[in-house]
Scaffold this motif. Structure first.
Motif, PDB file in Angstrom:
ATOM      1  N   ASN A 272       0.812  -1.210   0.000  1.00 13.00           N
ATOM      2  CA  ASN A 272       0.000   0.000   0.000  1.00 13.00           C
ATOM      3  C   ASN A 272       0.848   1.264   0.000  1.00 13.00           C
ATOM      4  O   ASN A 272       0.460   2.281  -0.572  1.00 13.00           O
ATOM      5  CB  ASN A 272      -0.966   0.003   1.188  1.00 13.00           C
ATOM      6  N   CYS A 273       2.000   1.199   0.651  1.00 14.22           N
ATOM      7  CA  CYS A 273       2.933   2.332   0.585  1.00 14.22           C
ATOM      8  C   CYS A 273       3.363   2.571  -0.860  1.00 14.22           C
ATOM      9  O   CYS A 273       3.398   3.712  -1.334  1.00 14.22           O
ATOM     10  CB  CYS A 273       4.162   2.075   1.453  1.00 14.22           C
ATOM     11  N   LEU A 274       3.680   1.482  -1.562  1.00 11.56           N
ATOM     12  CA  LEU A 274       4.086   1.615  -2.969  1.00 11.56           C
ATOM     13  C   LEU A 274       2.951   2.160  -3.823  1.00 11.56           C
ATOM     14  O   LEU A 274       3.161   3.026  -4.683  1.00 11.56           O
ATOM     15  CB  LEU A 274       4.533   0.255  -3.517  1.00 11.56           C
ATOM     16  N   LYS A 275       1.730   1.660  -3.605  1.00 11.64           N
ATOM     17  CA  LYS A 275       0.588   2.127  -4.393  1.00 11.64           C
ATOM     18  C   LYS A 275       0.317   3.606  -4.128  1.00 11.64           C
ATOM     19  O   LYS A 275       0.023   4.377  -5.048  1.00 11.64           O
ATOM     20  CB  LYS A 275      -0.650   1.292  -4.061  1.00 11.64           C
ATOM     21  N   ASN A 276       0.410   4.011  -2.876  1.00  8.19           N
ATOM     22  CA  ASN A 276       0.261   5.416  -2.520  1.00  8.19           C
ATOM     23  C   ASN A 276       1.310   6.255  -3.226  1.00  8.19           C
ATOM     24  O   ASN A 276       1.019   7.291  -3.821  1.00  8.19           O
ATOM     25  CB  ASN A 276       0.415   5.584  -1.006  1.00  8.19           C
ATOM     26  N   SER A 277       2.531   5.784  -3.144  1.00  8.49           N
ATOM     27  CA  SER A 277       3.647   6.514  -3.743  1.00  8.49           C
ATOM     28  C   SER A 277       3.492   6.599  -5.256  1.00  8.49           C
ATOM     29  O   SER A 277       3.786   7.628  -5.872  1.00  8.49           O
ATOM     30  CB  SER A 277       4.971   5.839  -3.376  1.00  8.49           C
ATOM     31  N   ALA A 278       3.005   5.514  -5.878  1.00  7.38           N
ATOM     32  CA  ALA A 278       2.838   5.487  -7.336  1.00  7.38           C
ATOM     33  C   ALA A 278       1.932   6.617  -7.803  1.00  7.38           C
ATOM     34  O   ALA A 278       2.224   7.290  -8.808  1.00  7.38           O
ATOM     35  CB  ALA A 278       2.264   4.135  -7.772  1.00  7.38           C
ATOM     36  N   GLY A 279       0.852   6.836  -7.088  1.00  9.14           N
ATOM     37  CA  GLY A 279      -0.078   7.885  -7.470  1.00  9.14           C
ATOM     38  C   GLY A 279       0.501   9.276  -7.359  1.00  9.14           C
ATOM     39  O   GLY A 279       0.046  10.220  -8.020  1.00  9.14           O
ATOM     40  N   GLN A 280       1.544   9.417  -6.538  1.00  6.92           N
ATOM     41  CA  GLN A 280       2.121  10.741  -6.301  1.00  6.92           C
ATOM     42  C   GLN A 280       2.909  11.273  -7.499  1.00  6.92           C
ATOM     43  O   GLN A 280       3.179  12.472  -7.594  1.00  6.92           O
ATOM     44  CB  GLN A 280       3.045  10.685  -5.082  1.00  6.92           C
ATOM     45  N   PHE A 281       3.289  10.389  -8.412  1.00  6.54           N
ATOM     46  CA  PHE A 281       4.083  10.831  -9.570  1.00  6.54           C
ATOM     47  C   PHE A 281       3.218  11.284 -10.746  1.00  6.54           C
ATOM     48  O   PHE A 281       3.748  11.789 -11.735  1.00  6.54           O
ATOM     49  CB  PHE A 281       5.000   9.695 -10.036  1.00  6.54           C
ATOM     50  N   LEU A 282       1.920  11.091 -10.649  1.00  8.63           N
ATOM     51  CA  LEU A 282       1.022  11.387 -11.761  1.00  8.63           C
ATOM     52  C   LEU A 282       0.505  12.810 -11.638  1.00  8.63           C
ATOM     53  O   LEU A 282      -0.070  13.188 -10.606  1.00  8.63           O
ATOM     54  CB  LEU A 282      -0.138  10.400 -11.781  1.00  8.63           C
TER      55      LEU A 282
END
Length: 638
Positions: A272-282
C-alpha cells in the motif's frame, strides 16, 4: 500500531529524524515536503510548492514552513524548528511525542498539560495545503499562534532579503492574502474559524539547509515572515489552517479535510505504501497527464515516463491513466525523438532510448489488457515514424548501420540513461552501439511486425539478431559487451546487458541468458537493486557523496539503481519459472525496511554501491516505485 511510526526517542534525535523526509503530492503537480519533525533540510522542502507556469516551467516554494506557538497563562512555547548558523532555533522538536503516517502525516506535541495534534494534507485537485490542529488535552485556556515563513522563489534557488518585497496584505475571510512579487500568484492563508491576524513584517536571515551544504550548493536563505495568526482553541476542537493560491471558504474546510482523508489509501503495509507513492508521480494539469520522474527536484522525463508508466498504472488496473500518459507524450514526439528532460520547454531531445521504451510501454498495455486494437488505432503511426526515423538517421548521429544495429553519439553529449555529464564531458559517453539500445531496437521491430505483419521489418529484425550475437556475445567472457564501436568493445560489467534477457522479444538462447543473469547476479545484484558497475572494475565508486562532480562520477560507476532490477527479475522468471519465486520474493521483501528510511513510505532514486547501501539522490523516484510494483505483479503471476 500503524505501519510507519516514530516515537519520541527517534524524533528528538536530530541525527535520526533529519535523515527522514516526507513528500506528498497532488494531481496538479503541487507538493509538500519536509523532514518528519518539520525542519527543512533542502531548498526543495516547503509546505506549499507549486507550479507557476506564468513565470517558468519549474515548481516554486510559496510557503516554506510555519512555526506554531502554544500560549497558556501568558507563557509561549514555540513548536517550530529551523537551522541557523551554529544552532537550531527554536527547538520545538523536543515537544514531539510521536509521528504517524496513517492515513496522513500526523505529529503529536506535548507541552506540559497540552497535547496538540498536527495533520497535513493536500487538496487533490487544487494548489492548496491544509493543516489540521486538534487540541487533544489541555487544563487551562489555550491559544495557538501560527507564523508563516514565505519564500516566493523557484525551488532551485534561494530567497534573499530585499527592499522590493511587497509588504502589503489583503484581508480575506478568516485570514489574509500576500503577493510578495508581481509575477507570482497571491498566497491565501486562512483559518477555519475566526482569528486575529497581526502584521509584524520581518526577515529571518541565514536559515540553513544542511543537505544543500552537504551537496556542495548554496545553503543559506532569508525568509519573510509577514506577521502571525492567533486563535483560541478548546479541548477536543479542531482548527484548519489553509494555504492556497485561491481563496478558500472557511466554512467548508472541515468537510474538505475529511473528504481528502477518505480518498487516501492506507499506508498500512509495504504494498500500500508503494501504491500510494505510485499515485504521487502522476500529474494532471492543463489537459495533460505527465509522470514526474522523481521528487523533489525532477520534472517529467521521456525515458523515465515510458519505463515507469506501466508499473505506476497498469499494475493497479488503471489503463485509462496509462493511455492518457501515452497520448500526452505522443504529442511531444518530434521526428523520431521524444524530449529527454521535459519541463514545459521541449528543447532537449538527447535520448536514444526513450523512443524505444515507448514501444515497450505499449507492449505492457497489451500484456495487461489484451487490447491490441487501441494500440494500433492510436499509436501505430507514431511507431512507424520512429522506426523510419532511426533507419533514415536523425539528430546526434543516431542511425541504423548496414548490419541493422543502431549507432548513436556525438562528442560531449550523453544519449543513454547513463547520462551524467561533468565539465569534462559525459562520464560514460557510450558513443557507438550500446547493448541495451540493440535489445530495445530488436524488441521494437518485432513488436511492430506483430501488429502489422510487415515482412520488411521482420527481415530487418532477423538481421539485427544475427549482428547482435556476432558483435556483442563473447564465449570467453560469458556475457555481453556493454558497447561496440567499430573494432572496440567495452567489456565492463554493467546492468545494461540485463535488458537483452527481459524484453518480450529476446535475441539470445536460454543458455546465453542464463550466463548473463548469473554474471549480473554475482557482480551487480544487491538488496537495493543493481550496481551500475562491477566492484571489480577499476572505475568503480562505492559511495555516492560530495559535490556535484564527485556525485556525477559515481552516479553510473557503481551506484545502485532499483529500476533495472525489475528487468533482472523478469529475465530470471522467464528462465527459471516457478523455481524463481522464493528468490524473487526475498529480493522484494528486502525493500520493506526502506519505507521508514529517507523518503518515508516511498523508494529512493539510488543507493550506495557498497554496503549498507544507504539511500541517496531523490527521496522518491517514479521508476524505482514502478518497477517494484511490476516485480510484485510478475511474481504473483508465476
Amino acid at each position: 500500531m500503524s505501519y510507519i511510526h516514530f516515537d519520541k526517542t527517534q524524533l528528538v534525535n536530530l541525527n535520526y529524524s533529519l535523515d527522514r523526509e516526507i513528500i506528498r503530492t497532488n494531481q496538479s503537480g503541487t507538493y509538500t515536503s519536509t523532514t518528519i519533525i518539520g525542519c527543512n533540510t533542502r531548498k526543495y522542502h516547503g509546505l506549499l510548492v507549486v507550479p507557476q507556469p506564468q513565470i517558468d516551467s519549474q515548481n516554486h516554494v510559496m510557503l516554506s514552513t510555519v512555526h506554531e506557538t502554544v500560549i497558556q497563562h501568558g507563557a509561549s512555547f514555540n513548536l517550530g524548528i529551523s537551522k541557523f548558523p551554529g544552532n537550531y532555533s527554536p527547538r520545538g522538536h523536543k515537544y514531539l511525542e510521536d509521528f504517524d503516517s496513517e492515513p496522513i502525516p500526523k505529529l503529536t506535541y506535548r507541552v506540559g498539560g497540552v497535547l496538540l495534534q498536527k495533520e497535513l494534507i493536500l487538496d487533490t485537485n487544487r494548489d492548496r495545503l491544509m493543516i489540521r490542529y486538534t487540541l487533544l488535552d489541555a487544563h487551562s485556556p489555550t491559544k495557538i499562534r501560527i507564523s508563516p515563513f514565505l519564500a516566493f522563489r523557484s525551488f532551485h534557488n534561494l530567497s534573499k532579503a530585499n527592499t522590493i518585497v511587497n509588504k502589503k496584505f489583503k484581508k480575506v475571510p478568516n485570514g489574509a492574502s500576500f503577493h510578495l512579487y508581481q509575477e507570482y500568484d497571491p498566497l491565501f492563508l486562512q483559518l477555519s474559524k475566526k482569528c486575529e491576524y497581526v502584521p509584524a513584517p520581518d526577515w529571518y536571515y541565514n536559515i540553513e539547509y544542511i543537505m544543500e551544504r552537504e551537496r556542495g550548493y548554496d545553503y543559506q536563505e532569508d525568509l519573510y515572515v509577514p506577521g502571525y495568526f492567533e486563535f483560541d482553541i478548546e479541548k477536543g476542537e479542531s482548527v484548519i489552517f489553509s494555504a492556497g493560491l485561491t481563496e478558500a471558504d472557511p466554512k467548508t474546510r472541515q468537510n474538505a479535510f475529511q473528504k481528502e482523508i477518505a480518498r487516501r489509501i492506507p499506508r498500512n503495509n509495504f504494498e500500500n505504501c508503494l501504491k500510494n507513492s505510485a499515485g504521487q508521480f502522476l500529474r494532471n494539469r492543463d489537459g495533460e497527464t505527465r509522470v514526474i520522474a522523481g521528487y523533489p527536484w525532477f520534472g517529467w522525463w521521456g525515458r523515465d515516463t515510458f519505463v515507469a508508466a506501466p508499473g505506476l498504472t497498469l499494475t493497479k488496473g488503471d489503463s485509462k491513466t496509462f493511455l492518457n500518459i501515452m497520448d500526452t507524450m505522443s504529442k511531444d514526439l518530434t521526428g523520431p525523438l521524444f524530449p529527454n528532460v521535459g519541463s514545459g520547454v521541449m528543447t532537449n531531445m538527447n535520448s536514444i532510448d526513450a523512443p524505444l521504451w515507448y514501444f515497450w510501454s505499449l507492449q505492457q498495455y497489451i500484456i495487461y489488457t489484451g487490447d491490441s486494437k487501441t494500440i494500433k488505432e492510436r499509436y501505430l503511426g507514431k511507431m512507424k515514424g520512429i522506426i523510419d526515423g532511426y533507419r533514415a538517421g536523425t539528430d546526434f548521429n543516431i542511425h541504423v548501420r548496414e548490419d541493422g544495429l543502431v549507432y548513436g553519439g556525438v562528442e560531449g553529449i550523453a544519449l543513454t540513461w547513463m547520462d551524467a555529464v561533468t565539465p569534462d564531458g559525459p562520464v560514460t559517453p557510450r558513443i557507438g552501439c550500446p547493448v541495451e539500445i540493440q535489445a530495445l531496437w530488436y524488441n521494437a521491430l518485432c513488436f511492430y511486425h506483430e501488429l502489422t505483419g510487415d515482412q520488411e521489418i521482420a527481415s530487418l529484425a532477423e538481421k539485427v539478431r544475427d549482428s547482435f550475437e556476432r558483435e556483442f556475445w563473447s564465449i570467453d567472457h560469458g556475457y555481453l559487451a556493454d558497447l561496440v564501436n567499430g573494432d572496440e568493445k567495452d567489456w565492463a560489467i554493467r546492468p545494461n546487458m540485463v535488458f537483452a534477457t527481459s524484453l518480450p522479444y529476446v535475441m539470445l538462447n536460454e543458455n546465453q541468458n542464463d550466463q548473463i543473469l548469473e554474471t549480473v547476479k554475482s557482480k551487480l545484484l544487491t538488496n537495493r537493486g543493481l550496481r551500475s558497475l562491477s566492484p571489480d572494475d577499476l572505475a568503480y565508486k562505492g559511495y555516492y557523496f560530495g559535490d556535484q562532480i564527485s556525485r556525477d562520477n559515481a552516479y553510473h560507476n557503481g551506484t545502485v539503481w532499483v529500476w533495472p532490477m525489475g528487468h533482472f527479475v523478469e529475465g530470471y522468471i522467464k528462465l527459471h519459472g516457478k523455481s524463481a519465486s522464493n528468490f524473487i520474493k526475498k529480493i522484494i521483501k528486502g525493500f520493506d525496511g526502506v519505507m521508514t528510511q529517507y523518503g518515508i513510505g516511498t523508494v529512493a532514486e539510488i543507493y550506495d554501491g557498497d554496503p549498507p547501501h544507504r539511500p541517496k539522490g531523490a527521496v522518491s523516484q517514479a521508476w524505482s516505485v514502478a518497477e517494484l510494483l511490476r516485480m510484485m505483479d510478475l511474481t504473483n503471476k508465476i
